[in-house]
Every structure is written in C-alpha cells, then in structure tokens.
Scaffold this motif. Structure first.
Motif, PDB file in Angstrom:
ATOM      1  N   LYS A  28       0.841  -1.193   0.000  1.00  0.00           N
ATOM      2  CA  LYS A  28       0.000   0.000   0.000  1.00  0.00           C
ATOM      3  C   LYS A  28       0.885   1.255   0.000  1.00  0.00           C
ATOM      4  CE  LYS A  28      -3.779  -2.269   2.473  1.00  0.00           C
ATOM      5  NZ  LYS A  28      -4.640  -2.232   3.676  1.00  0.00           N
ATOM      6  N   VAL A  29       0.778   2.012  -1.050  1.00  0.00           N
ATOM      7  CA  VAL A  29       1.611   3.206  -1.219  1.00  0.00           C
ATOM      8  C   VAL A  29       0.734   4.450  -1.212  1.00  0.00           C
ATOM      9  CG1 VAL A  29       3.251   4.406  -2.711  1.00  0.00           C
ATOM     10  CG2 VAL A  29       3.320   1.914  -2.542  1.00  0.00           C
ATOM     11  N   CYS A  30       1.060   5.378  -0.334  1.00  0.00           N
ATOM     12  CA  CYS A  30       0.329   6.650  -0.274  1.00  0.00           C
ATOM     13  C   CYS A  30       0.863   7.599  -1.342  1.00  0.00           C
ATOM     14  CB  CYS A  30       0.513   7.300   1.100  1.00  0.00           C
ATOM     15  SG  CYS A  30      -0.844   6.956   2.224  1.00  0.00           S
ATOM     16  N   THR A  31      -0.008   8.087  -2.194  1.00  0.00           N
ATOM     17  CA  THR A  31       0.376   9.075  -3.203  1.00  0.00           C
ATOM     18  C   THR A  31      -0.690  10.150  -3.284  1.00  0.00           C
ATOM     19  OG1 THR A  31      -0.696   7.862  -5.006  1.00  0.00           O
ATOM     20  CG2 THR A  31       1.617   7.370  -4.600  1.00  0.00           C
ATOM     21  N   GLU A  63      -1.017  -1.375  -4.326  1.00  0.00           N
ATOM     22  CA  GLU A  63      -2.312  -0.783  -3.974  1.00  0.00           C
ATOM     23  C   GLU A  63      -2.089   0.696  -3.666  1.00  0.00           C
ATOM     24  OE1 GLU A  63      -5.720  -1.068  -0.486  1.00  0.00           O
ATOM     25  OE2 GLU A  63      -4.657  -2.897  -1.077  1.00  0.00           O
ATOM     26  N   ILE A  64      -2.718   1.553  -4.431  1.00  0.00           N
ATOM     27  CA  ILE A  64      -2.539   2.996  -4.261  1.00  0.00           C
ATOM     28  C   ILE A  64      -3.584   3.552  -3.298  1.00  0.00           C
ATOM     29  CG2 ILE A  64      -2.714   5.223  -5.430  1.00  0.00           C
ATOM     30  CD1 ILE A  64      -0.140   3.804  -5.990  1.00  0.00           C
ATOM     31  N   VAL A  65      -3.124   4.313  -2.325  1.00  0.00           N
ATOM     32  CA  VAL A  65      -4.001   5.024  -1.384  1.00  0.00           C
ATOM     33  C   VAL A  65      -3.747   6.510  -1.604  1.00  0.00           C
ATOM     34  CG1 VAL A  65      -4.601   5.390   1.032  1.00  0.00           C
ATOM     35  CG2 VAL A  65      -3.825   3.132   0.273  1.00  0.00           C
ATOM     36  N   THR A  66      -4.760   7.244  -2.026  1.00  0.00           N
ATOM     37  CA  THR A  66      -4.548   8.648  -2.401  1.00  0.00           C
ATOM     38  C   THR A  66      -4.946   9.608  -1.287  1.00  0.00           C
ATOM     39  OG1 THR A  66      -6.729   8.757  -3.474  1.00  0.00           O
ATOM     40  CG2 THR A  66      -4.844   8.203  -4.856  1.00  0.00           C
ATOM     41  N   TRP A  67      -4.202  10.705  -1.212  1.00  0.00           N
ATOM     42  CA  TRP A  67      -4.513  11.781  -0.279  1.00  0.00           C
ATOM     43  C   TRP A  67      -4.666  13.087  -1.058  1.00  0.00           C
ATOM     44  CZ3 TRP A  67      -0.740  15.358  -0.919  1.00  0.00           C
ATOM     45  CH2 TRP A  67       0.544  14.921  -1.248  1.00  0.00           C
ATOM     46  N   THR A  68      -5.313  14.081  -0.448  1.00  0.00           N
ATOM     47  CA  THR A  68      -5.569  15.355  -1.134  1.00  0.00           C
ATOM     48  C   THR A  68      -4.806  16.529  -0.541  1.00  0.00           C
ATOM     49  OG1 THR A  68      -7.536  15.710   0.237  1.00  0.00           O
ATOM     50  CG2 THR A  68      -7.861  14.651  -1.902  1.00  0.00           C
ATOM     51  N   ASP A  69      -4.457  16.452   0.733  1.00  0.00           N
ATOM     52  CA  ASP A  69      -3.800  17.576   1.404  1.00  0.00           C
ATOM     53  C   ASP A  69      -2.443  17.125   1.945  1.00  0.00           C
ATOM     54  OD1 ASP A  69      -2.954  19.658   3.125  1.00  0.00           O
ATOM     55  OD2 ASP A  69      -5.029  20.223   3.558  1.00  0.00           O
ATOM     56  N   LEU A  82      -3.037   3.123   7.070  1.00  0.00           N
ATOM     57  CA  LEU A  82      -3.802   3.065   5.822  1.00  0.00           C
ATOM     58  C   LEU A  82      -2.905   2.801   4.620  1.00  0.00           C
ATOM     59  CD1 LEU A  82      -6.340   5.999   6.362  1.00  0.00           C
ATOM     60  CD2 LEU A  82      -6.639   3.561   6.811  1.00  0.00           C
ATOM     61  N   CYS A  83      -1.616   3.070   4.784  1.00  0.00           N
ATOM     62  CA  CYS A  83      -0.640   2.722   3.749  1.00  0.00           C
ATOM     63  C   CYS A  83       0.668   2.324   4.428  1.00  0.00           C
ATOM     64  CB  CYS A  83      -0.430   3.871   2.759  1.00  0.00           C
ATOM     65  SG  CYS A  83       0.168   5.398   3.494  1.00  0.00           S
ATOM     66  N   ASP A  84       1.555   1.683   3.666  1.00  0.00           N
ATOM     67  CA  ASP A  84       2.817   1.181   4.211  1.00  0.00           C
ATOM     68  C   ASP A  84       4.010   2.035   3.805  1.00  0.00           C
ATOM     69  OD1 ASP A  84       1.390  -1.230   5.048  1.00  0.00           O
ATOM     70  OD2 ASP A  84       1.446  -1.791   2.920  1.00  0.00           O
ATOM     71  N   VAL A  85       3.895   2.681   2.668  1.00  0.00           N
ATOM     72  CA  VAL A  85       5.029   3.347   2.038  1.00  0.00           C
ATOM     73  C   VAL A  85       4.621   4.726   1.543  1.00  0.00           C
ATOM     74  CG1 VAL A  85       6.544   3.277   0.001  1.00  0.00           C
ATOM     75  CG2 VAL A  85       6.158   1.208   1.331  1.00  0.00           C
ATOM     76  N   VAL A  86       5.548   5.668   1.645  1.00  0.00           N
ATOM     77  CA  VAL A  86       5.360   7.000   1.077  1.00  0.00           C
ATOM     78  C   VAL A  86       6.539   7.284   0.157  1.00  0.00           C
ATOM     79  CG1 VAL A  86       5.148   9.463   1.544  1.00  0.00           C
ATOM     80  CG2 VAL A  86       4.133   7.811   3.120  1.00  0.00           C
ATOM     81  N   MET A  87       6.253   7.598  -1.085  1.00  0.00           N
ATOM     82  CA  MET A  87       7.309   7.939  -2.024  1.00  0.00           C
ATOM     83  C   MET A  87       7.662   9.422  -1.872  1.00  0.00           C
ATOM     84  SD  MET A  87       7.614   5.011  -3.490  1.00  0.00           S
ATOM     85  CE  MET A  87       8.798   5.436  -4.773  1.00  0.00           C
ATOM     86  N   GLY A  88       8.913   9.758  -2.178  1.00  0.00           N
ATOM     87  CA  GLY A  88       9.294  11.160  -2.338  1.00  0.00           C
ATOM     88  C   GLY A  88       9.374  11.991  -1.076  1.00  0.00           C
ATOM     89  N   THR A 232      16.206  12.617  -1.925  1.00  0.00           N
ATOM     90  CA  THR A 232      14.846  12.102  -1.789  1.00  0.00           C
ATOM     91  C   THR A 232      14.878  10.605  -1.508  1.00  0.00           C
ATOM     92  OG1 THR A 232      13.955  13.803  -3.255  1.00  0.00           O
ATOM     93  CG2 THR A 232      12.643  11.812  -2.986  1.00  0.00           C
ATOM     94  N   ALA A 233      13.998  10.169  -0.608  1.00  0.00           N
ATOM     95  CA  ALA A 233      13.975   8.774  -0.177  1.00  0.00           C
ATOM     96  C   ALA A 233      12.539   8.255  -0.126  1.00  0.00           C
ATOM     97  CB  ALA A 233      14.635   8.643   1.196  1.00  0.00           C
ATOM     98  N   ILE A 234      12.422   6.964   0.201  1.00  0.00           N
ATOM     99  CA  ILE A 234      11.120   6.346   0.450  1.00  0.00           C
ATOM    100  C   ILE A 234      10.916   6.299   1.957  1.00  0.00           C
ATOM    101  CG2 ILE A 234       9.703   4.283   0.138  1.00  0.00           C
ATOM    102  CD1 ILE A 234      11.516   3.561  -2.245  1.00  0.00           C
ATOM    103  N   GLY A 235       9.715   6.622   2.403  1.00  0.00           N
ATOM    104  CA  GLY A 235       9.418   6.624   3.831  1.00  0.00           C
ATOM    105  C   GLY A 235       8.512   5.473   4.233  1.00  0.00           C
ATOM    106  N   VAL A 236       8.771   4.919   5.420  1.00  0.00           N
ATOM    107  CA  VAL A 236       7.893   3.904   6.004  1.00  0.00           C
ATOM    108  C   VAL A 236       7.583   4.302   7.442  1.00  0.00           C
ATOM    109  CG1 VAL A 236       8.854   2.080   4.546  1.00  0.00           C
ATOM    110  CG2 VAL A 236       9.764   2.414   6.856  1.00  0.00           C
ATOM    111  N   ARG A 237       6.591   3.673   8.013  1.00  0.00           N
ATOM    112  CA  ARG A 237       6.175   3.960   9.381  1.00  0.00           C
ATOM    113  C   ARG A 237       7.291   3.641  10.363  1.00  0.00           C
ATOM    114  NH1 ARG A 237       1.681   2.324   8.211  1.00  0.00           N
ATOM    115  NH2 ARG A 237       2.205   0.121   8.495  1.00  0.00           N
TER     116      ARG A 237
END
Length: 280
Positions: A28-31, A63-69, A82-88, A232-237
């Motif tokens: 699950k990636v937050c984008t 699995e893409i989990v989208t955010w708006t703000d 709600l997601c496992d990974v954050v790009m950028g 720039t890196a990938i972030g996890v919890r």
C-alpha cells in the motif's frame, strides 16, 4: 467420511493460506490524488511509476491510497496504517523511517533559450532586471528573492498566479505546469522551481527552455545557509524496520534502473554526498 473431513480441512487451510499470502502481496503506497508531475489517480506521475517498479521488484501487488492535502497525510494515512510506504520524502525526514536516497536533485532557474539569460547563481544580473519571476511561496526561492530585494516587486504577480485566494487555513496549490508556462508564454522572464517538479513541463514545452541547477551555496543576510539541493527517499512507518530493509535493498541494488526512470522524466540528477550514501 474421514477423508471428506480431511479434504474439507485442507481446503479451509489452503484458502486461509492463500488469503494471508494475498494480503502480504499488497504494497500500500500513499500518493497524492492530483499533485503532478509526482502522482495522480490515473497513475501518470513519475512517483506512480517508481511505486509500481518497487512493488514489482518486491513481488507484491501495488495498492494505491490517495490523499488530497499534503499537510496531514503522514499523520492521517501512514501513521494510522492506511498505507505502508510513502514515495518522495526528504532523506532523514524525522516523521518516518527513510531509505537510502534514490535520487538527489535541486532547484532550478528556468528561462527561454531565445532570451539568452546568463543565469548561474543569485548574483546573476537577469534576476535584478526581470519584471516577473514565477516561484512558489514558502520555498528557498522566496527566501533568496527577499535577500536580493526582489520579493516585494513580485508580490502582486504572485497573487495573480493563485487567483487572489487567501492562504489562511487552507492549502493553496501552485501548479508546476502553470509556472513553467508563465516563462514559455513570455509572461515571466524567469521561474524558480524544484527541478523534479518542473522537468516534465520544461521537456514538453513547445518553446525551448533552459533549466539551470542552482548552486547549493546560497546564504541569508545573517549568514545562515539556504539549501537548494536535496536528497529524496522512500518513507515507512516508524518501527517497520523489516520493510525498510527490503526497500533499502531495492534502492541500492537497482540504482541504474531507478535513474533511468528519472532521467526519462528529464529530472536533473546530482551526485549524493558521502554522508547520504552511507545512510541505512
């Protein structure tokens, strides 16, 4: 009867195992829902492509989990599971665990080739004479425009770029393609943007544009450094060290392939400092 029970039990266990396996396969990636050129719901951003590449290398379904703000997505999405990974994210972002950097880039000066502006650093004469300079508030560009005495000159123009919206208690978005087009169309002589945010639009512009990486040696009037180049890196919890280790292996082992994806976007890539290379 006993054989029937054994078969039924085996089926139940098999289905259970398959379900567990399926759950494990989903990364699950937050984008962002609409923050181009990084990502959108249609998967057209370069971070969408990177997320897909990472998931494939891990052998997991994306699995893409989208955010708006962007102000709250770490707290409301990643931290809540709600997601496992954050790009950028910035390498070393204190809100998360970050991988080794997968690229380093910088802010850029953008101008039309036909204008022949000799933009090298903050002492460049063109910055003193330009009537309009496009930039996003709250960035290092704003800081340095204040230092060189051009910020107030651009105040009314900046209000035009967001339609005179008040920024109080709301997220006001400055579209990267619009800021690049300000230069391409001749409305502004110069734009100062984060290179990865501008590269796609500079590359696609029908008006040939020049993009120059800004040196990372600028200082405020008080001598404090103003950074213009970042990793720039990938972030996890926090606490998810197993996933972090997996992602680190991909970042380190697939550097050439990742660089190819970024270069196809037109992103100016810089060498990592030795300290960043030794992280994680």
């Amino acid at each position: 009867m006993k054989n029937t029970k054994r078969i039924f039990t085996a089926l139940v266990l098999g289905i259970g195992f398959a379900n567990v396996q399926a759950e494990q396969q989903a990364l699950k990636v937050c984008t962002a829902e609409n923050e181009m050129p990084y990502s959108n719901q249609a998967g057209e951003g370069f971070e969408n492509k990177l997320a897909q590449y990472v998931a494939e290398r891990m052998g997991r379904k994306l699995e893409i989990v989208t955010w708006t703000d962007p102000r709250y997505f770490i707290r409301d999405y990643l931290d809540k599971g709600l997601c496992d990974v954050v790009m950028g994210v910035d390498a070393g972002d204190p809100r998360v665990l970050t991988t080794a950097p997968y690229y380093r880039s910088g802010y850029v000066f953008i101008s039309r080739e036909q204008d022949g502006l000799d933009l090298k650093n903050w002492d460049s004469p063109a910055l003193k004479t330009a009537k309009r300079i496009a930039f996003a508030p709250g960035t290092p560009a704003e800081t340095m425009l204040r230092v060189i005495g051009r910020y107030n000159d651009m105040f009314n123009y900046q209000q035009e770029l967001v339609g005179f919206k008040s920024r109080r208690n709301q997220y006001v978005k400055y579209d990267n393609d619009k800021l690049v087009n300000e230069v391409a169309s001749g409305k502004a002589e110069i734009a100062i943007l984060w290179g990865p945010a501008a590269a796609r639009y500079v590359k696609a512009s029908p008006t040939p544009l020049t993009m120059t990486v800004i040196p990372d040696n600028a200082k405020r009037a008080d001598g404090e450094k103003v950074g213009f180049q970042y990793s720039t890196a990938i972030g996890v919890r926090k606490g998810d060290t197993a996933l972090l280790a997996q992602l680190n292996n991909i970042v380190k082992e697939q550097q050439d392939e990742i660089a190819e994806l970024l270069e196809a976007e037109g992103i100016p890539l810089l060498e990592e400092p030795e300290t960043a290379l030794s992280m994680n």
